[in-house]
Design a protein around this motif. Structure first.
Motif, PDB file in Angstrom:
ATOM      1  N   ALA A   3       0.827  -1.208   0.000  1.00 27.91           N
ATOM      2  CA  ALA A   3       0.000   0.000   0.000  1.00 27.91           C
ATOM      3  C   ALA A   3       0.859   1.255   0.000  1.00 27.91           C
ATOM      4  CB  ALA A   3      -0.937   0.001   1.204  1.00 27.91           C
ATOM      5  N   ASN A   4       1.995   1.221   0.662  1.00 32.22           N
ATOM      6  CA  ASN A   4       2.866   2.401   0.714  1.00 32.22           C
ATOM      7  C   ASN A   4       3.408   2.741  -0.679  1.00 32.22           C
ATOM      8  OD1 ASN A   4       2.508   2.592   3.444  1.00 32.22           O
ATOM      9  ND2 ASN A   4       4.428   1.541   3.954  1.00 32.22           N
ATOM     10  N   PHE A   5       3.716   1.704  -1.467  1.00 31.74           N
ATOM     11  CA  PHE A   5       4.243   1.937  -2.805  1.00 31.74           C
ATOM     12  C   PHE A   5       3.187   2.564  -3.699  1.00 31.74           C
ATOM     13  CE2 PHE A   5       5.130   0.533  -7.176  1.00 31.74           C
ATOM     14  CZ  PHE A   5       6.383   1.107  -7.344  1.00 31.74           C
ATOM     15  N   GLN A   6       1.934   2.092  -3.568  1.00 35.32           N
ATOM     16  CA  GLN A   6       0.851   2.637  -4.384  1.00 35.32           C
ATOM     17  C   GLN A   6       0.581   4.088  -4.014  1.00 35.32           C
ATOM     18  OE1 GLN A   6      -2.400  -0.091  -3.947  1.00 35.32           O
ATOM     19  NE2 GLN A   6      -1.569  -1.491  -5.514  1.00 35.32           N
ATOM     20  N   GLU A   7       0.760   4.443  -2.774  1.00 34.04           N
ATOM     21  CA  GLU A   7       0.556   5.826  -2.350  1.00 34.04           C
ATOM     22  C   GLU A   7       1.711   6.717  -2.841  1.00 34.04           C
ATOM     23  OE1 GLU A   7       0.169   5.821   1.872  1.00 34.04           O
ATOM     24  OE2 GLU A   7      -1.669   4.653   1.836  1.00 34.04           O
ATOM     25  N   ALA A   8       2.940   6.161  -2.920  1.00 32.34           N
ATOM     26  CA  ALA A   8       4.113   6.936  -3.316  1.00 32.34           C
ATOM     27  C   ALA A   8       4.288   6.992  -4.826  1.00 32.34           C
ATOM     28  CB  ALA A   8       5.367   6.347  -2.680  1.00 32.34           C
ATOM     29  N   LEU A   9       3.602   6.131  -5.583  1.00 31.74           N
ATOM     30  CA  LEU A   9       3.756   6.072  -7.032  1.00 31.74           C
ATOM     31  C   LEU A   9       3.480   7.411  -7.718  1.00 31.74           C
ATOM     32  CD1 LEU A   9       4.520   4.263  -9.388  1.00 31.74           C
ATOM     33  CD2 LEU A   9       2.099   3.632  -9.576  1.00 31.74           C
ATOM     34  N   PRO A  10       2.431   8.137  -7.378  1.00 36.56           N
ATOM     35  CA  PRO A  10       2.230   9.448  -8.036  1.00 36.56           C
ATOM     36  C   PRO A  10       3.381  10.422  -7.751  1.00 36.56           C
ATOM     37  CG  PRO A  10       0.213   8.776  -6.915  1.00 36.56           C
ATOM     38  CD  PRO A  10       1.285   7.792  -6.551  1.00 36.56           C
ATOM     39  N   LEU A  11       3.934  10.388  -6.563  1.00 41.83           N
ATOM     40  CA  LEU A  11       5.051  11.272  -6.236  1.00 41.83           C
ATOM     41  C   LEU A  11       6.306  10.876  -7.018  1.00 41.83           C
ATOM     42  CD1 LEU A  11       4.624  11.657  -2.365  1.00 41.83           C
ATOM     43  CD2 LEU A  11       4.150  13.354  -4.126  1.00 41.83           C
ATOM     44  N   LEU A  16      10.016  12.022 -11.578  1.00 42.86           N
ATOM     45  CA  LEU A  16      10.604  11.661 -12.858  1.00 42.86           C
ATOM     46  C   LEU A  16      10.228  12.663 -13.945  1.00 42.86           C
ATOM     47  CD1 LEU A  16      10.228   7.776 -12.896  1.00 42.86           C
ATOM     48  CD2 LEU A  16      12.334   9.088 -12.803  1.00 42.86           C
ATOM     49  N   ALA A  17       8.981  13.113 -13.940  1.00 43.92           N
ATOM     50  CA  ALA A  17       8.534  14.094 -14.935  1.00 43.92           C
ATOM     51  C   ALA A  17       9.297  15.408 -14.753  1.00 43.92           C
ATOM     52  CB  ALA A  17       7.026  14.318 -14.820  1.00 43.92           C
ATOM     53  N   LEU A  18       9.559  15.808 -13.511  1.00 44.82           N
ATOM     54  CA  LEU A  18      10.326  17.032 -13.248  1.00 44.82           C
ATOM     55  C   LEU A  18      11.772  16.876 -13.719  1.00 44.82           C
ATOM     56  CD1 LEU A  18       9.011  18.129  -9.732  1.00 44.82           C
ATOM     57  CD2 LEU A  18       8.706  19.314 -11.908  1.00 44.82           C
ATOM     58  N   LEU A  19      12.355  15.704 -13.507  1.00 45.71           N
ATOM     59  CA  LEU A  19      13.721  15.464 -13.966  1.00 45.71           C
ATOM     60  C   LEU A  19      13.811  15.527 -15.487  1.00 45.71           C
ATOM     61  CD1 LEU A  19      14.999  12.617 -11.617  1.00 45.71           C
ATOM     62  CD2 LEU A  19      15.831  14.954 -11.755  1.00 45.71           C
ATOM     63  N   VAL A  20      12.843  14.935 -16.169  1.00 49.34           N
ATOM     64  CA  VAL A  20      12.832  14.972 -17.631  1.00 49.34           C
ATOM     65  C   VAL A  20      12.653  16.408 -18.116  1.00 49.34           C
ATOM     66  CG1 VAL A  20      11.522  14.267 -19.683  1.00 49.34           C
ATOM     67  CG2 VAL A  20      12.075  12.587 -17.916  1.00 49.34           C
ATOM     68  N   ALA A  21      11.774  17.161 -17.496  1.00 54.55           N
ATOM     69  CA  ALA A  21      11.554  18.557 -17.883  1.00 54.55           C
ATOM     70  C   ALA A  21      12.814  19.387 -17.645  1.00 54.55           C
ATOM     71  CB  ALA A  21      10.375  19.139 -17.103  1.00 54.55           C
ATOM     72  N   LEU A  22      13.485  19.167 -16.544  1.00 55.94           N
ATOM     73  CA  LEU A  22      14.719  19.889 -16.249  1.00 55.94           C
ATOM     74  C   LEU A  22      15.798  19.545 -17.275  1.00 55.94           C
ATOM     75  CD1 LEU A  22      16.234  21.741 -14.274  1.00 55.94           C
ATOM     76  CD2 LEU A  22      16.896  19.699 -13.017  1.00 55.94           C
ATOM     77  N   TRP A  23      15.916  18.264 -17.638  1.00 58.15           N
ATOM     78  CA  TRP A  23      16.889  17.843 -18.647  1.00 58.15           C
ATOM     79  C   TRP A  23      16.611  18.514 -19.988  1.00 58.15           C
ATOM     80  CZ3 TRP A  23      16.332  14.981 -23.221  1.00 58.15           C
ATOM     81  CH2 TRP A  23      17.527  14.591 -23.807  1.00 58.15           C
ATOM     82  N   VAL A  24      15.342  18.595 -20.381  1.00 59.44           N
ATOM     83  CA  VAL A  24      14.966  19.229 -21.652  1.00 59.44           C
ATOM     84  C   VAL A  24      15.322  20.710 -21.623  1.00 59.44           C
ATOM     85  CG1 VAL A  24      12.997  19.888 -23.109  1.00 59.44           C
ATOM     86  CG2 VAL A  24      13.189  17.549 -22.241  1.00 59.44           C
TER      87      VAL A  24
END
Length: 178
Positions: A3-11, A16-24
């Motif tokens: 359950a903890n992993f499912q709660e942390a998955l959106p974060l 990861l999306a922020l890292l990709v945006a920063l790289w771009v």
């Protein structure tokens, strides 16, 4: 899945999306960009020389490397034609053009001083051994921060023993310099 992993998955996905945006953003703001088609490597056959080296190719050699021989650029179609040019004046106190000794055997004479002496045409023990007081003063004046070394380190006395091939007397008087 826990359950903890499912709660942390959106974060995790947001991170990861922020890292990709920063790289771009960083990639887009780079100053060096390759525009157009690849022109090939400068090492490819028929390629022009690299532009950054052209200044070195076109420049004249430094004064310390001037040999009196004209330099030309060699190519596969046009080989270099080097012809010796007569020197303006012979080197001072030159005994023979081919006489060269390992002047570093003289105590107090290192690579820098050997270079300074060679620029003046002094390349053999015999030349140094035949110096007069006037020669010593003249050469000493050209040694810059090494001024005074000739008399302090007894170059003339060392050169006399070395030019005579008297290694045993040289070793007794000045130590082993191998």
């Amino acid at each position: 899945m826990p359950a903890n992993f499912q709660e942390a998955l959106p974060l995790i996905l947001l991170g990861l999306a922020l890292l990709v945006a920063l790289w771009v953003i960083v990639r887009a703001s780079r100053k060096t960009k390759v525009i157009g088609e690849e022109k090939g490597d400068v090492l490819d056959e028929g390629a022009a020389p690299a532009g950054r080296n052209q200044a070195l190719i076109d420049s004249s050699p430094s004064a310390s490397q001037d040999t009196g021989i004209p330099l030309e650029t060699a190519t596969a179609e046009k080989p270099v034609n080097v012809e010796p040019v007569a020197a303006a004046s012979p080197p001072p106190a030159a005994t023979s053009a081919s006489a060269t000794d390992d002047l570093k055997r003289i105590k107090g004479l290192g690579p820098k001083l050997v270079t300074l002496l060679a620029e003046q045409g002094i390349t053999s023990f015999e030349q140094i051994a035949s110096w007069t007081d006037a020669d010593i003063e003249r050469v000493d004046a050209t040694l810059g921060r090494f001024s005074g070394r000739i008399t302090r380190d007894q170059w003339v006395e060392q050169a006399k023993l070395l030019s005579a091939g008297d290694d045993s007397s040289f070793s007794k008087a000045f130590g082993n310099n191998s």
